[in-house]
Motif scaffolding. Structure first.
Motif, PDB file in Angstrom:
ATOM      1  N   UNK A 106      69.249 160.577  48.512  1.00 59.25           N
ATOM      2  CA  UNK A 106      69.042 161.439  47.613  1.00 59.25           C
ATOM      3  C   UNK A 106      69.283 161.190  46.219  1.00 59.25           C
ATOM      4  N   UNK A 107      69.081 162.100  45.316  1.00 65.50           N
ATOM      5  CA  UNK A 107      69.094 161.834  43.542  1.00 65.50           C
ATOM      6  C   UNK A 107      70.629 161.259  43.349  1.00 65.50           C
ATOM      7  N   UNK A 108      71.695 161.541  43.936  1.00 66.64           N
ATOM      8  CA  UNK A 108      72.750 161.024  43.495  1.00 66.64           C
ATOM      9  C   UNK A 108      72.916 159.627  44.207  1.00 66.64           C
ATOM     10  N   UNK A 109      72.192 159.055  44.877  1.00 61.24           N
ATOM     11  CA  UNK A 109      72.441 157.692  45.188  1.00 61.24           C
ATOM     12  C   UNK A 109      71.572 156.916  43.967  1.00 61.24           C
ATOM     13  N   UNK A 110      70.564 157.477  43.546  1.00 64.06           N
ATOM     14  CA  UNK A 110      69.744 156.619  42.564  1.00 64.06           C
ATOM     15  C   UNK A 110      70.465 156.161  41.254  1.00 64.06           C
ATOM     16  N   UNK A 111      69.598 155.291  40.761  1.00 62.54           N
ATOM     17  CA  UNK A 111      70.312 154.768  39.315  1.00 62.54           C
ATOM     18  C   UNK A 111      69.950 155.804  38.391  1.00 62.54           C
ATOM     19  N   UNK A 112      70.678 155.972  37.301  1.00 60.65           N
ATOM     20  CA  UNK A 112      70.387 156.875  36.298  1.00 60.65           C
ATOM     21  C   UNK A 112      69.009 156.588  35.685  1.00 60.65           C
ATOM     22  N   UNK A 113      68.537 155.611  35.731  1.00 64.58           N
ATOM     23  CA  UNK A 113      67.200 155.212  35.123  1.00 64.58           C
ATOM     24  C   UNK A 113      66.119 156.110  35.702  1.00 64.58           C
ATOM     25  N   UNK A 114      66.204 156.695  36.978  1.00 65.55           N
ATOM     26  CA  UNK A 114      65.386 157.450  37.728  1.00 65.55           C
ATOM     27  C   UNK A 114      65.341 158.810  37.416  1.00 65.55           C
ATOM     28  N   UNK A 115      64.276 159.313  36.879  1.00 63.32           N
ATOM     29  CA  UNK A 115      64.255 160.689  36.377  1.00 63.32           C
ATOM     30  C   UNK A 115      64.299 161.971  37.452  1.00 63.32           C
ATOM     31  N   UNK A 116      63.517 161.493  38.617  1.00 61.64           N
ATOM     32  CA  UNK A 116      63.445 162.262  39.574  1.00 61.64           C
ATOM     33  C   UNK A 116      62.810 161.689  41.042  1.00 61.64           C
ATOM     34  N   UNK A 117      62.861 162.429  42.046  1.00 60.76           N
ATOM     35  CA  UNK A 117      62.455 162.224  43.350  1.00 60.76           C
ATOM     36  C   UNK A 117      60.987 163.196  43.384  1.00 60.76           C
ATOM     37  N   UNK A 118      59.865 162.516  43.665  1.00 57.91           N
ATOM     38  CA  UNK A 118      58.514 163.322  43.748  1.00 57.91           C
ATOM     39  C   UNK A 118      57.901 162.708  44.607  1.00 57.91           C
ATOM     40  N   UNK A 119      56.583 163.740  45.042  1.00 51.76           N
ATOM     41  CA  UNK A 119      55.840 163.242  46.061  1.00 51.76           C
ATOM     42  C   UNK A 119      54.503 162.514  45.189  1.00 51.76           C
ATOM     43  N   UNK A 120      53.822 161.960  46.040  1.00 54.75           N
ATOM     44  CA  UNK A 120      52.558 161.390  45.680  1.00 54.75           C
ATOM     45  C   UNK A 120      51.485 162.381  44.758  1.00 54.75           C
ATOM     46  N   UNK A 121      51.480 163.628  45.437  1.00 54.48           N
ATOM     47  CA  UNK A 121      50.542 164.718  44.755  1.00 54.48           C
ATOM     48  C   UNK A 121      51.069 164.996  43.398  1.00 54.48           C
TER      49      UNK A 121
END
Length: 135
Positions: A106-121
């Protein structure tokens, strides 16, 4: 000059993270927008509990010399290069939604450098006119 640089980061080995940092930082310093799509084996390296990337076995003889040289020239880590690039330019880091779901991230598992979780489209639409590099 290109409208932007799209980097698809798939590999999880240290030899690939160095050019990710260098190319992102260089583009940002030149005013080129950068979008990074993190997927595949690179995904764990963008989490809060990220492992240290390892070099592939075929480079093990060169690694000590390379590491000593990078230390000597005070080269920043790939992560520090990405952080600096985000501070000076239009740089976004996205994690692939398919990989995030498959790994239970989930977003809260990701490093702060990551802006978002998005799909390939989403990524492909946003970078439709960008130069694409697959690492």
């Amino acid at each position: 000059m290109t409208k932007g640089l799209a980097i698809i980061m798939f590999s999880g080995t240290a030899d690939k993270f160095i050019p990710l940092g260098v190319l992102t930082q260089t583009a940002a310093n030149l005013g080129v927008p950068v979008r990074i799509f993190v997927t595949g084996f690179a995904t764990p390296y963008f989490t809060k509990n990220k492992p240290q990337p390892r070099f592939p076995k075929e480079f093990e003889d060169m690694v000590p010399h390379l590491m000593k040289g990078l230390e000597k020239i005070k080269a920043p880590s790939w992560y520090d290069m990405l952080k600096e690039a985000k501070e000076v330019g239009d740089v976004k880091v996205y994690v692939c939604s398919l990989m995030a779901e498959a790994l239970g991230l989930k977003k809260d598992h990701l490093d702060p450098i990551v802006d978002d979780i998005v799909g390939a489209t989403f990524f492909m639409k946003e970078t439709a006119e960008y130069e694409v590099i697959f690492i």
